[in-house]
Design a protein around this motif. Structure first.
Motif, mmCIF file in Angstrom:
data_model
loop_
_atom_site.group_PDB
_atom_site.id
_atom_site.type_symbol
_atom_site.label_atom_id
_atom_site.label_comp_id
_atom_site.label_asym_id
_atom_site.label_seq_id
_atom_site.Cartn_x
_atom_site.Cartn_y
_atom_site.Cartn_z
ATOM 1 N N LEU A 1 1.102 -1.239 -0.212
ATOM 2 C CA LEU A 1 -0.348 0.108 -0.040
ATOM 3 C C LEU A 1 0.732 1.505 0.137
ATOM 4 O O LEU A 1 1.857 1.349 1.219
ATOM 5 C CB LEU A 1 -0.386 0.249 1.292
ATOM 6 N N LYS B 1 1.624 5.618 -0.994
ATOM 7 C CA LYS B 1 0.515 6.746 -0.800
ATOM 8 C C LYS B 1 0.793 7.764 -2.478
ATOM 9 O O LYS B 1 1.426 7.065 -3.775
ATOM 10 C CB LYS B 1 1.100 8.388 -0.161
ATOM 11 N N ASP B 2 0.135 8.530 -2.645
ATOM 12 C CA ASP B 2 -0.204 9.225 -3.862
ATOM 13 C C ASP B 2 1.506 9.459 -4.497
ATOM 14 O O ASP B 2 1.361 9.515 -5.343
ATOM 15 C CB ASP B 2 -0.959 10.958 -3.332
ATOM 16 N N ALA C 1 -5.040 6.753 -12.631
ATOM 17 C CA ALA C 1 -5.412 6.185 -11.692
ATOM 18 C C ALA C 1 -6.961 5.470 -11.947
ATOM 19 O O ALA C 1 -6.799 4.347 -10.588
ATOM 20 C CB ALA C 1 -6.214 7.983 -11.443
ATOM 21 N N SER D 1 -8.318 1.466 -5.020
ATOM 22 C CA SER D 1 -7.736 2.754 -4.044
ATOM 23 C C SER D 1 -7.865 1.801 -2.558
ATOM 24 O O SER D 1 -8.925 1.044 -2.643
ATOM 25 C CB SER D 1 -7.663 3.876 -4.082
ATOM 26 N N THR D 2 -8.337 1.595 -1.220
ATOM 27 C CA THR D 2 -8.335 1.878 -0.276
ATOM 28 C C THR D 2 -9.429 2.770 0.548
ATOM 29 O O THR D 2 -10.087 2.300 1.276
ATOM 30 C CB THR D 2 -7.319 1.615 1.353
ATOM 31 N N SER D 3 -9.618 3.308 -0.026
ATOM 32 C CA SER D 3 -10.945 5.012 -0.276
ATOM 33 C C SER D 3 -12.048 4.201 -0.557
ATOM 34 O O SER D 3 -12.052 3.777 -1.774
ATOM 35 C CB SER D 3 -10.570 6.417 0.510
ATOM 36 N N LYS E 1 -5.821 8.165 2.439
ATOM 37 C CA LYS E 1 -6.080 6.892 1.060
ATOM 38 C C LYS E 1 -4.659 6.710 0.954
ATOM 39 O O LYS E 1 -3.546 6.907 0.758
ATOM 40 C CB LYS E 1 -6.087 8.037 0.420
ATOM 41 N N ARG E 2 -5.127 5.196 1.212
ATOM 42 C CA ARG E 2 -3.623 4.397 0.026
ATOM 43 C C ARG E 2 -3.884 3.757 -0.981
ATOM 44 O O ARG E 2 -5.397 3.068 -1.496
ATOM 45 C CB ARG E 2 -2.762 3.463 1.379
ATOM 46 N N TRP E 3 -3.143 3.050 -2.495
ATOM 47 C CA TRP E 3 -3.457 2.870 -3.538
ATOM 48 C C TRP E 3 -2.581 1.088 -3.064
ATOM 49 O O TRP E 3 -1.121 0.769 -2.770
ATOM 50 C CB TRP E 3 -2.714 3.090 -4.247
#
Length: 470
Positions: A199, A201-202, A215, A220-222, A268-270
């Motif tokens: 995971l 960050k942006d 994107a 993503s986790t959000s 938010k994490r990706w």
């Protein structure tokens, strides 16, 4: 990210590179923004210098009891202070626009990359291996794989389309391939084994070029909170439980605010689409000591891709999944080492295919088929008997300083004061799932069993053949 200095000094060359990518000329628009930004910065610097000078003169005027001059200077300083915030806001706005534009433009291709719109213009560089002659009609892995533990139905039931569960001997073979690849790349080819975060960050995805443009290809986790629907559900649950509507309204508003605040508080994490993201960003915002270059890293990780825009492509079987494992290779080096590292990395990926005795070909991608951040890419395509064609199993790319500029990764050449941007490279060594498919299809037998390649024997606990369930 592109070097604005290069665009200023070589606008025609920059536009020529974009043209090879099928893009219109953009140097004029970029340089117009750049000129505005530089003009505003000059005005800000001039105004600050004048404020400093006028402030000193105020003290001198007051010491000389020239109050009229002092008041005039005070008025000038006040006027300069008043205009500064607007200029600073304008500077930020234009700077953000310029950065966004530069960030959205793909890397320029290397001179030896062939021109073309799509994969039809890719150039075959070499072939390796002898394609097997079958005394029966070879099947697609999706046809005989389920009897060996390739459970498509369970994967779909659990998670939806393009998810697969591996069971029994199939799971063992998949693990053996992954461990063999990782051991080879770390033990024989000199890549440092790494276990990076899944995971990120942006900033990490911006650094390697997935954000902001791609994107929709990521998970993503959000999630977006549907407040109207949430409030309607709360009202439905609370109907008749309050003395009046005012009390009910206050309760609904308060509970909705708490839920929204709780959701917003979760950062938010990706999920990484490839370990390239985590590995390359290990040098982000750093000046890497020259003595430690080149840095060579490898990792075995799950990868997650939404596969947006790929509807209808490889929907059957194990080729294109939302979740898959891959052994990634990353190299970080000086510009002078870049081409040699590219060849070395490609050879490391080819070595796995050769050890497994899987026929493949090496392709030089054309300008229209290269990834966003690449300046030159070789694809390795493995032979799949059921499709009677070669399919991509690894992409090995040289990104030049494109990613390093986005993540501010630099080094200081020996004997120099100024830093320079590093070069970054990445490649698959290999995609485990696609390698599994290649092994299944190339080593399949008429009775539905699959011979285990000799290179995997140490990882299979004595199992030499996958046999279908009775």
């Amino acid at each position: 990210m592109h070097d604005i200095r290069f665009i200023r000094e070589n606008p025609a060359a920059f536009d020529a590179g974009l043209a090879r990518r099928g893009l219109p000329p953009l140097s004029g628009e970029i340089l117009a923004l750049d000129e505005q930004s530089r003009a505003i910065k000059t005005e800000l610097q001039t105004g600050q210098a004048r404020r400093n000078e006028a402030s000193k003169l105020i003290g001198q005027a007051m010491a000389a009891k020239d109050m009229a001059k002092a008041e005039a200077l005070k008025a000038e300083v006040a006027a300069l202070k008043e205009t500064t915030p607007a200029l600073e806001a304008q500077d930020r706005e234009i700077g953000d626009a310029l950065t966004a534009m530069l960030a959205a433009i793909p890397n320029l291709p290397a001179d030896d990359v062939p021109e073309g719109m799509d994969e039809d213009a890719n150039v075959e560089v070499s072939r390796w291996g002898t394609r097997r002659s079958f005394d029966f009609t070879p099947q697609d892995h999706a046809e005989f794989g389920p009897a060996l533990g390739l459970d498509f139905e369970a994967g779909v039931a659990l998670s939806g389309a393009r998810f697969t569960a591996l069971r029994g001997p199939m799971a063992r073979l998949h693990r053996a391939l992954a461990q063999y690849m990782l051991d080879t790349q770390s033990g024989e080819n000199g890549y440092e084994e790494t276990n990076p975060p899944l995971l990120v960050k942006d900033e990490a995805l911006f650094g390697t070029g997935q954000l902001p443009k791609f994107a929709e290809d990521l998970f993503s986790t959000s999630y977006s909170l549907d407040l109207p629907k949430l409030q309607a559900n709360i009202r439905s649950e609370c109907a008749g439980k309050f003395a009046n509507t005012i009390t009910e309204d206050l309760f609904v508003a308060g509970l909705s605010a708490q839920i929204k605040a709780s959701n917003d508080a979760v950062p938010k994490r990706w999920l990484i689409p490839t370990a390239e993201v985590s590995l390359t960003n290990l040098v982000a915002q750093q000046i890497v000591p020259t003595a430690s270059l080149p840095v060579r890293l490898t990792a075995l990780t799950p990868c997650f891709r939404s596969e947006a825009g790929s509807a209808g492509r490889d929907t059957r079987g194990f080729i294109r999944q939302h979740q898959f494992e891959k052994v990634e290779l990353v190299a970080i080096c000086t510009p002078e080492e870049s081409e040699a590292e590219h060849a070395r990395m490609c050879a490391a990926a080819e070595g796995i295919l050769q050890a497994l005795n899987l026929p493949y070909r090496k392709m030089l991608l054309c300008t229209g088929d290269m990834g966003f951040g690449a300046r030159k890419t070789w694809d390795l395509e493995v032979w799949l008997p059921s499709q009677n064609t070669y399919r991509e199993i690894s992409s090995v790319s040289n990104c030049g300083d494109f990613q390093a500029r986005r993540m501010n990764a630099r080094y200081r050449p020996e004997g120099e004061k100024q830093t320079r941007f590093l070069h970054t490279l990445n490649g698959s060594g290999l995609a485990v799932g696609r390698t599994l498919v290649a092994v299944l299809e190339n080593y399949q037998q008429a009775d539905g069993s699959v011979i285990v390649p000799e290179a995997l024997a140490p990882y299979m606990g004595g199992v030499t053949r996958l046999t279908p369930k009775a």
